[in-house]
Design a protein around this motif. Structure first.
Motif, PDB file in Angstrom:
ATOM      1  N   ALA A   1      -6.627   4.671 -10.519  1.00  0.00           N
ATOM      2  CA  ALA A   1      -7.532   3.528 -10.666  1.00  0.00           C
ATOM      3  C   ALA A   1      -6.904   2.246 -10.150  1.00  0.00           C
ATOM      4  O   ALA A   1      -7.621   1.339  -9.688  1.00  0.00           O
ATOM      5  N   ASP A   2      -5.575   2.153 -10.221  1.00  0.00           N
ATOM      6  CA  ASP A   2      -4.895   0.938  -9.757  1.00  0.00           C
ATOM      7  C   ASP A   2      -4.376   1.076  -8.325  1.00  0.00           C
ATOM      8  O   ASP A   2      -3.469   0.349  -7.909  1.00  0.00           O
ATOM      9  N   ALA A   3      -4.944   2.007  -7.562  1.00  0.00           N
ATOM     10  CA  ALA A   3      -4.514   2.218  -6.181  1.00  0.00           C
ATOM     11  C   ALA A   3      -4.661   0.940  -5.369  1.00  0.00           C
ATOM     12  O   ALA A   3      -5.652   0.211  -5.495  1.00  0.00           O
ATOM     13  N   ARG A   4      -3.659   0.667  -4.553  1.00  0.00           N
ATOM     14  CA  ARG A   4      -3.701  -0.498  -3.671  1.00  0.00           C
ATOM     15  C   ARG A   4      -3.548  -0.011  -2.234  1.00  0.00           C
ATOM     16  O   ARG A   4      -2.564   0.632  -1.887  1.00  0.00           O
ATOM     17  N   TRP A   5      -4.544  -0.303  -1.440  1.00  0.00           N
ATOM     18  CA  TRP A   5      -4.537   0.002  -0.021  1.00  0.00           C
ATOM     19  C   TRP A   5      -4.333  -1.296   0.748  1.00  0.00           C
ATOM     20  O   TRP A   5      -4.413  -2.386   0.170  1.00  0.00           O
ATOM     21  N   ALA A   6      -4.073  -1.206   2.033  1.00  0.00           N
ATOM     22  CA  ALA A   6      -3.860  -2.421   2.824  1.00  0.00           C
ATOM     23  C   ALA A   6      -5.098  -3.304   2.837  1.00  0.00           C
ATOM     24  O   ALA A   6      -4.999  -4.527   2.868  1.00  0.00           O
TER      25      ALA A   6
ATOM     26  N   TRP B   1       0.806  -1.214   0.000  1.00  0.00           N
ATOM     27  CA  TRP B   1       0.000   0.000   0.000  1.00  0.00           C
ATOM     28  C   TRP B   1       0.847   1.276   0.000  1.00  0.00           C
ATOM     29  O   TRP B   1       0.313   2.371  -0.214  1.00  0.00           O
ATOM     30  N   THR B   2       2.159   1.174   0.240  1.00  0.00           N
ATOM     31  CA  THR B   2       2.976   2.361   0.489  1.00  0.00           C
ATOM     32  C   THR B   2       2.975   3.359  -0.669  1.00  0.00           C
ATOM     33  O   THR B   2       2.849   4.571  -0.431  1.00  0.00           O
TER      34      THR B   2
ATOM     35  N   LEU C   1      -0.302  13.893  12.451  1.00  0.00           N
ATOM     36  CA  LEU C   1      -1.141  12.703  12.293  1.00  0.00           C
ATOM     37  C   LEU C   1      -0.306  11.694  11.527  1.00  0.00           C
ATOM     38  O   LEU C   1       0.157  11.980  10.415  1.00  0.00           O
ATOM     39  N   ILE C   2      -0.079  10.523  12.117  1.00  0.00           N
ATOM     40  CA  ILE C   2       0.876   9.565  11.559  1.00  0.00           C
ATOM     41  C   ILE C   2       0.232   8.197  11.342  1.00  0.00           C
ATOM     42  O   ILE C   2      -0.930   7.983  11.690  1.00  0.00           O
ATOM     43  N   ASP C   3       1.008   7.284  10.784  1.00  0.00           N
ATOM     44  CA  ASP C   3       0.631   5.888  10.566  1.00  0.00           C
ATOM     45  C   ASP C   3      -0.618   5.759   9.697  1.00  0.00           C
ATOM     46  O   ASP C   3      -1.703   5.427  10.166  1.00  0.00           O
ATOM     47  N   PHE C   4      -0.434   6.001   8.420  1.00  0.00           N
ATOM     48  CA  PHE C   4      -1.524   5.924   7.437  1.00  0.00           C
ATOM     49  C   PHE C   4      -1.585   4.542   6.776  1.00  0.00           C
ATOM     50  O   PHE C   4      -2.189   4.402   5.713  1.00  0.00           O
ATOM     51  N   ASP C   5      -0.970   3.528   7.381  1.00  0.00           N
ATOM     52  CA  ASP C   5      -0.909   2.215   6.748  1.00  0.00           C
ATOM     53  C   ASP C   5      -2.283   1.669   6.379  1.00  0.00           C
ATOM     54  O   ASP C   5      -2.421   0.946   5.385  1.00  0.00           O
ATOM     55  N   PHE C   6      -3.293   1.962   7.188  1.00  0.00           N
ATOM     56  CA  PHE C   6      -4.606   1.374   6.966  1.00  0.00           C
ATOM     57  C   PHE C   6      -5.601   2.360   6.374  1.00  0.00           C
ATOM     58  O   PHE C   6      -6.814   2.170   6.471  1.00  0.00           O
ATOM     59  N   ALA C   7      -5.073   3.414   5.742  1.00  0.00           N
ATOM     60  CA  ALA C   7      -5.929   4.318   4.987  1.00  0.00           C
ATOM     61  C   ALA C   7      -6.638   3.538   3.887  1.00  0.00           C
ATOM     62  O   ALA C   7      -6.071   2.614   3.302  1.00  0.00           O
TER      63      ALA C   7
ATOM     64  N   VAL D   1      11.049   5.163  -0.683  1.00  0.00           N
ATOM     65  CA  VAL D   1      11.201   3.808  -0.147  1.00  0.00           C
ATOM     66  C   VAL D   1      12.623   3.350  -0.460  1.00  0.00           C
ATOM     67  O   VAL D   1      13.070   3.431  -1.604  1.00  0.00           O
ATOM     68  N   VAL D   2      13.317   2.888   0.591  1.00  0.00           N
ATOM     69  CA  VAL D   2      14.706   2.442   0.447  1.00  0.00           C
ATOM     70  C   VAL D   2      14.859   1.084   1.112  1.00  0.00           C
ATOM     71  O   VAL D   2      14.582   0.933   2.306  1.00  0.00           O
TER      72      VAL D   2
END
Length: 251
Positions: free
Chosen positions: A94-99, A20-21, A131-137, A45-46
């Protein structure tokens, strides 16, 4: 529902990246572009780690104490309102991938934060500065974020838990706290909010299982250790104690 193995090096935070990143980083760029500077700056991303700008302040467990006073509770609700206003113009690819989902928001939806609680806010006293930790947006009804937050800040827990773990020095007036949050967020009524929280509690268990099935930690360990039974107990407690959320505490 936060991830472990987060390290801070100077003014940068390194966190495990997920599928999802890239979509989340597009979201973070949008937020900062429209002036919502309390979101972390995405720096790429590294080696499987996402890199974000560090936001100084108190977060994590320190956040619980900040929302006990009404001023902190109101500030949290305003932060959520302002986040939803800022994210409203974001159009995911359109190809967005979320968790927990794929694709952009549908008409009437926003990109929910998905884990909006005091632990994922960076505080300066009673003022949210990050506001942090958007992993589950993910795309959803804005009310989902409201209900998720209310579970923890009303709170939808018994008095012993509220006083032992959440910093209350007396049984919380849950009905008033729900009303205060709703007012500051901008809702015209509290009608349906208790039911929305119970639905969101039920959804949380679904999300935990879905992430566990994808091999994510700590969700895989939680499921193996029976945490979903605890989540079911929370739903049952909320269902059995709805009167606590519609009337002031006795005494």
């Amino acid at each position: 529902m936060a991830h472990a193995r987060v390290t801070t090096v100077g003014d940068r935070v390194h966190r495990p990246a997920g599928w999802w990143t890239p979509t989340v980083h597009a979201l973070l760029h949008h937020l900062r572009d429209v002036g919502f500077t309390r979101a972390p700056e995405p720096l790429g991303v590294v080696d499987g780690q996402e890199v974000l700008g560090f936001i100084p302040g108190a977060s994590g467990a320190a956040g619980w104490q900040r929302v006990v006073p009404e001023a902190g509770l109101r500030a949290l609700a305003r932060l959520l309102r302002e986040y939803h206003q800022a994210v409203a113009g974001f159009v995911a690819p359109a190809d967005a991938r979320w968790a927990l989902a794929d694709g952009p928001a549908r008409p009437g939806q926003v990109i929910c934060h998905g884990d909006f609680g005091p632990w994922n806010v960076v505080w300066d006293g009673l003022t949210p500065v990050g506001l942090i930790d958007f992993d589950f947006a993910q795309p959803g009804d804005a009310l989902d974020d409201v209900a998720y937050a209310l579970e923890y800040v009303a709170p939808f827990r018994d008095d012993v838990h509220a006083m032992r773990w959440q910093g209350f020095d007396s049984p919380p007036d849950r009905a008033r706290r729900i009303a205060v949050f709703a007012e500051e967020y901008g809702l015209a009524t509290v009608d349906g909010l208790v039911e929305a929280v119970i639905r969101r509690q039920t959804t949380t268990a679904v999300h935990v299982r879905a992430l566990a099935e994808r091999g994510l930690e700590p969700q895989r360990t939680w499921v193996a250790q029976g945490f979903c039974d605890e989540l079911a107990d929370r739903v049952q407690w909320s269902t059995d104690n709805q009167a606590l959320f519609t009337s002031p505490p006795a005494g």
